[in-house]
Design an enzyme around this catalytic site. Structure first.
Site, PDB file in Angstrom:
ATOM      1  N   GLY A 123      -4.482   2.445 -11.960  1.00  0.00           N
ATOM      2  CA  GLY A 123      -4.590   1.352 -11.006  1.00  0.00           C
ATOM      3  C   GLY A 123      -5.768   1.507 -10.057  1.00  0.00           C
ATOM      4  N   PRO A 144     -11.811   2.166   4.678  1.00  0.00           N
ATOM      5  CG  PRO A 144     -13.491   2.564   3.076  1.00  0.00           C
ATOM      6  CD  PRO A 144     -12.665   3.244   4.147  1.00  0.00           C
ATOM      7  CB  THR A 168      -0.927   0.039   1.233  1.00  0.00           C
ATOM      8  OG1 THR A 168      -0.159   0.409   2.392  1.00  0.00           O
ATOM      9  CG2 THR A 168      -1.591  -1.303   1.478  1.00  0.00           C
ATOM     10  CB  CYS A 169       0.158   4.853  -0.114  1.00  0.00           C
ATOM     11  SG  CYS A 169      -0.639   4.994  -1.716  1.00  0.00           S
ATOM     12  CG  ASN A 170       0.363   5.206   4.316  1.00  0.00           C
ATOM     13  OD1 ASN A 170       1.099   6.100   3.934  1.00  0.00           O
ATOM     14  ND2 ASN A 170      -0.951   5.362   4.400  1.00  0.00           N
ATOM     15  NE  ARG A 171      -0.336  -1.002   6.549  1.00  0.00           N
ATOM     16  CZ  ARG A 171       0.086  -0.841   7.813  1.00  0.00           C
ATOM     17  NH1 ARG A 171       0.986  -1.640   8.325  1.00  0.00           N
ATOM     18  NH2 ARG A 171      -0.426   0.104   8.570  1.00  0.00           N
ATOM     19  CE1 TYR A 186      -4.089   6.074  -2.693  1.00  0.00           C
ATOM     20  CE2 TYR A 186      -4.004   7.493  -4.631  1.00  0.00           C
ATOM     21  CZ  TYR A 186      -3.966   7.333  -3.256  1.00  0.00           C
ATOM     22  OH  TYR A 186      -3.813   8.428  -2.449  1.00  0.00           O
ATOM     23  CG  MET A 187      -6.178   7.454 -10.992  1.00  0.00           C
ATOM     24  SD  MET A 187      -5.695   8.926 -10.042  1.00  0.00           S
ATOM     25  CE  MET A 187      -3.937   9.002 -10.370  1.00  0.00           C
TER      26      MET A 187
END
EC number: 1.2.1.70
Length: 425
Positions: free
Chosen positions: A188, A112, A48-51, A190-191
């Site tokens: 993707g 979520p 993910t963006c953070n992990r 996320y977008m």
């Protein structure tokens, strides 16, 4: 045994997180490398963006995971660098994934997005043959725990998600100078979850840029341009939001200065590693926004709902106990299958032999008395298995072990359901 090797926004910068990345082909090769080096038979990579987190299952042989962190550091950090991977084993690893899936470990408590990311990425890992019954059961249990947390607590109510904050930040920055044309780079998941926030605001004109053709423009409305064409001849734009999987910077400072010509622009870089040259923040007229700038708003929203955390933790405890029972079933599943096969095979073998002996020449009819003898013989043969099991339990665990076995049998069958256990006292 379950293990995880992880690094997140607490331990690493976005650039360092971006170093921990693998294509599908690279992930399969890495899984083979882990199998040869450490006996890893299942692998799930959560990105993910953070992990960045690797969940691992060994082949059952005793392993020493002390060398794993240096191995991962060497694989991703590069010469002379340390990223700060953390190793979790057993119950600590299981609990951590439950907390991640429940968004208790997220910047935005209750968001979520993490559940969507886990489901999508584990589906791809299953398709690649990297996730088997053990990791599959773990991820399914973690997702179920997360679903319960969001449904049975207020932790997900009125949550301020990172995506909604991105929309608010970009919208507010554009309103300051009347900007309305936004470029979205990447196609993707996320977008695809971010764009609908802007799609509800009809003031904006949308341009979709991607390296390969996508359905973004047709799906959300707007104009589509290939990445190469956009870099070579970009149309005028007021904001650019980028979230790709590129391993290199797509929009360098020189390109931004040359194409912007001093015009006011808003840039938001949601990619890890960055798609936009960080030095773009020094260009006159350019505002470079980053996910780290959302943290204060997310922490404020987190504090407003932290009273729900104890309720969420109680749900996680319940689901952990449920998973523990499931894990035990998985661990003995091979033996259960062998017992079932044996119990199915023995009656057929005995019946074939007995019928051959008992039937009269030229007749397929067996008398009731003969059938009762056959069934009694089968029953005595099959009883050998539970008798041997009970004796083994008594030798290893004494009468308390036998008591537990009898109660477990009584819970699932008529045998021992009404039995008195006083004689075991």
């Amino acid at each position: 045994m379950y293990y995880s090797i992880s690094i997140d926004y607490h331990l690493a910068s976005p650039a360092d997180l971006g170093r921990v990345d693998l294509t599908e082909a690279e992930l399969e090769a890495f899984a083979a490398e882990l199998r040869d080096a450490f006996g890893i038979v299942e692998l799930f990579f959560l990105k993910t963006c953070n992990r960045r987190e690797f969940y691992l299952v060994s082949d059952g042989e005793p392993v020493d995971p002390n060398g794993w962190v240096p191995f991962f550091e060497g694989r991703f950090a590069g010469e002379g660098r340390v990223l700060g991977f953390r190793l979790r084993e057993g119950q600590s690893c299981v609990r951590h994934l439950f907390e991640v899936a429940s968004s208790l470990a997220s910047l935005a408590l209750g968001e979520p997005e993490i559940a969507h990311q886990i489901k999508q990425q584990v589906a791809a890992a299953r398709s690649a043959g990297l996730v088997g019954k053990y990791l599959g059961a773990l991820v399914d249990a973690a997702v179920r725990a997360g679903k319960r947390v969001r449904a049975e607590t207020q932790i997900g109510r009125q949550v301020v998600s990172p995506l909604s904050l991105i929309y608010r930040q970009v919208r507010g920055a554009l309103a300051a100078f009347g900007g309305k044309r936004i470029v979205f780079v990447g196609a993707g998941p996320y977008m695809r979850r971010l764009v609908p926030h802007f799609g509800r605001d009809h003031r904006f004109e949308k341009i979709f840029v991607n390296r390969s053709p996508s359905d973004m423009a047709a799906h959300f409305g707007g104009m589509a341009i290939g990445l190469d064409g956009f870099l070579a001849n970009p149309p005028e734009f007021d904001a650019l939001i980028s979230a790709t999987g590129s391993n290199t910077v797509l929009f360098g400072r020189d390109w931004l200065e040359r194409t912007g010509r001093g015009k006011r622009r808003i840039l938001f870089d949601a990619a890890t590693p960055p798609d936009i040259d960080p030095s773009a923040a020094d260009i006159p007229g350019v505002s470079l926004l980053l996910p780290a700038g959302l943290e204060e708003a997310l922490r404020r929203n987190w504090r407003e709902r932290q009273c729900e955390i104890p309720k969420a933790e109680r749900i996680i405890e319940e689901e952990l106990a449920r998973f523990e029972a499931r894990k035990q079933s998985l661990q003995i599943s091979q033996w259960v299958s062998e017992i079932q096969d044996y119990f199915a095979r023995v009656p057929l073998d005995l019946a074939g032999k007995y019928l051959a002996e008992a039937s009269h020449p030229g007749s397929d009819v067996v008398s009731r008395q003969e059938m009762e003898k056959l069934l009694s013989r089968i029953g005595k043969r099959l009883a050998v298995i539970p008798i041997l099991s009970m004796r083994g339990i008594a030798r290893s665990h004494g009468t308390e072990g036998v008591r537990a076995a009898i109660e477990a049998i009584g819970d699932g069958s008529a045998l021992f359901k009404d039995a008195s256990l006083t004689r075991l006292g």
